[in-house]
Design an enzyme around this catalytic site. Structure first.
Site, short mmCIF file in Angstrom:
data_model
loop_
_atom_site.label_atom_id
_atom_site.label_comp_id
_atom_site.label_asym_id
_atom_site.label_seq_id
_atom_site.Cartn_x
_atom_site.Cartn_y
_atom_site.Cartn_z
N ALA A 12 0.82 -1.22 0.00
CA ALA A 12 0.00 0.00 0.00
C ALA A 12 0.85 1.26 0.00
CB ALA A 12 -0.92 -0.01 1.23
N GLY A 14 2.14 2.73 -2.88
CA GLY A 14 2.11 3.47 -4.15
C GLY A 14 1.27 4.74 -4.07
N ARG A 18 -2.61 7.31 -11.58
CA ARG A 18 -3.73 7.35 -12.53
C ARG A 18 -5.02 7.90 -11.92
NH1 ARG A 18 -2.49 1.19 -14.10
NH2 ARG A 18 -1.45 1.34 -12.08
N TYR A 369 -36.94 26.14 15.80
CA TYR A 369 -35.57 25.77 16.17
C TYR A 369 -35.56 25.43 17.65
CZ TYR A 369 -30.82 25.81 17.69
OH TYR A 369 -29.65 25.44 18.27
N TYR A 390 -28.33 31.09 22.30
CA TYR A 390 -26.96 31.59 22.09
C TYR A 390 -26.97 33.11 22.16
CZ TYR A 390 -22.42 31.96 19.67
OH TYR A 390 -21.12 32.22 19.34
#
Ligand code: UD1
Ligand code: MG
Length: 487
Positions: A12, A14, A18, A369, A390
């Site tokens: 693994a 390489g 391509r 919400y 928030y």
């Protein structure tokens, strides 16, 4: 059979030129996992003494995938071919007698196929046994050159084929079983006689044959198992086949999947009997679905845990949330992480939830919400309700009790608590706690002025009259039309 004398070697290192990618080839994904993870998992059932992964390109990232799966890594730097990769792995193989060698880019191979390969190798007393496949279009692969029905003389790479060899449609999968004491001396004789100046593992086959050693080839029953991922098109095909396998196994377990080819399911997903999955659904991560659920079209569930008889209406997004028995959500609901919807809760269209608990039988049906909220049982959250969790710096919790009624278009400014059985008047902005069984109302008082509108209209009409008369007086004489001129 014990495989205590067997090691696994996965090549693994390489780059995968391509694929035209900045990621190492084996880190590309198919069937919901990286290529290399798929292979390590398949090999695990062989119970070999050692699993060695040869890494090179993006070695650290590849190691981070395989080491948690009990594989060891060796570094091949630079990468001078598959034969060289095998030489680099040698020191990690310990006292193994045999090695199953696999490329990191052919992840569809099944454990049973590998077991059969090892058996054929042992029973045939071979130096090497190649897993081959017969393909209608063998282009791009090394070809298996046989000297008899059973024995192989060489593997010839595509770039080195003679005209005659080009007709061979039995290909090398790059999955082999080797007897290591035979492989090492043969590999030492291989020369980098190719345009890439690489040491090809495939060239060791001809060397073994010339020494009189036995080389066998075992043809894969299903040639699709050996597909390698050298291009993006290969990746897409391998992904498709993995997804098909997963869907088929769920269907075997009693799940209905409509237009299955449009449904994408990750490998760890589970679903119970008589669950129905409609077209265009994605079930991702560790999603677990109970019995008799319906997941309707266009919904995407990631790490969701669903009880029995849950209905996910079309086009819902669910992330890391728990939906207990009989919950119904959507259409168009969005559940961000860490929600718990208790039995019989209902979440309707255009409702967003985050880190919230929705009690048994509670409903929030429209345009809301709800974040950082705990809501008790049998409460009703009116259309357009917002928890303002928030303040630009910190997040705050909202607590809503049992049998609460929140009127439409209310804003609950957290931190705030609404007691059991309380009412919130529609359109309120609630900034203080509301006691149990009380009414919270926080909005301007309405004033009605009888006749006001009619009077206003009369005034406006009266002001308009003189203006219209003046416009008529100042109007210029009409110019003749073009048609009139010509006459
Ligand atoms: C290889 C085989 C070919 C076979 C095909 C099947 C060789 C020379 N050819 O070709 O006969 O038909 O697989 O899919 O082996 N790798 C390293 N280090 C290196 C070079 C490669 O670890 O120096 C790894 C790659 O990461 C890859 C695997 O070896 O996972 C195979 O390499 P790849 O370039 O894909 O070989 P193919 O051209 O597909
Ligand atoms: Mg390849």
């Amino acid at each position: 059979m014990s495989n205590n004398d067997l090691a696994i070697v996965i090549l693994a290192a390489g780059k995968g030129t391509r694929l035209k990618s900045s990621f190492a080839k084996v880190l590309h994904r198919a069937g919901g996992r990286t290529l290399v993870e798929n292979i390590v998992r398949t090999c695990a059932s062989l119970k070999a003494r050692e699993t060695v992964v040869v890494v090179g390109h993006q070695a650290e990232q590849v190691a981070a995938v395989v080491e948690p799966l009990d594989a060891v890594t060796v570094l091949q730097q630079p990468q001078k071919g598959t034969g060289h990769a095998m030489q680099v792995a040698k020191r990690a193989l310990g006292r193994a007698k045999f090695a199953v060698v696999l490329p990191g880019d052919a992840p569809l191979v099944r454990t049973e196929t590998l077991k059969a390969l090892v058996s054929a190798h042992r029973n045939g007393n071979a130096a090497a046994t190649i897993l081959s496949a017969v393909l209608a279009d063998p282009s791009g692969y090394g070809r298996v050159v046989r000297k008899s029905e059973t024995a192989v003389s060489a593997i010839v790479e595509e770039s080195q084929l003679t005209g005659e060899q080009r007709e061979i449609n039995e290909i090398n999968s790059a999955i082999y079983c080797f007897t290591l004491e035979k492989l090492w001396p043969a590999l030492a004789q291989v020369k980098p006689n190719n345009t890439h100046h690489e040491l090809y593992l495939t060239d060791a086959i001809a060397v073994l044959n010339s020494k009189g050693d036995t080389v066998l080839a075992q043809v894969a029953a299903d040639s699709r198992e050996v597909l390698g991922c050298n291009t993006r098109a290969d990746l897409a095909e391998v992904d498709r086949l993995f997804r098909e396998r997963k869907r088929n196994s769920l269907m075997d377990d009693g799940v209905t999947i409509q237009l299955p080819e449009t449904v994408l399911i990750d490998p760890e997903v589970a679903a119970g009997e008589d669950t129905v999955i409609e077209p265009g659904v994605q079930l991702l991560g560790k999603t677990k679905i109970g019995a008799r659920c319906t997941i309707r079209t266009g919904s995407v569930l990631t790490d969701a845990i669903l009880g029995d008889d849950v209905i996910v209406e079309p086009h819902c997004i669910v992330a890391r949330s728990r939906l207990d028995n009989g919950v119904i959500i959507g259409p168009f609901a969005r559940l961000r992480p860490d929600n718990h919807l208790k039995a019989g809760a209902r979440i309707g269209n255009f409702v967003e939830l985050k880190k919230s608990t929705i009690g048994e039988g509670t409903k929030a049906m429209h345009l809301s919400y709800i974040g950082d909220a705990k809501i008790g049982t049998k409460s009703n959250i009116g259309a357009g309700t917002i928890t303002c969790n928030y303040d630009g710096f910190h997040k705050y919790p909202t607590s809503i009790g049992n049998k609460v009624f929140i009127g439409s278009d209310s804003a609950l400014v957290a931190p705030v608590k609404v007691g059991n059985g309380a009412y919130i008047a529609a359109g309120s902005t609630i900034t203080e706690n509301v006691p149990s069984d009380g009414l919270g109302i926080a909005r301007g008082r309405q004033v009605n002025k009888p006749g006001w509108a009619a009077k206003k209209r009369r005034e406006l009409a009266a002001a308009e009259k003189p203006k219209k008369a003046a416009r008529r007086h100042n109007r210029k004489p009409r110019r003749p039309t073009k048609r009139g001129k010509r006459k």
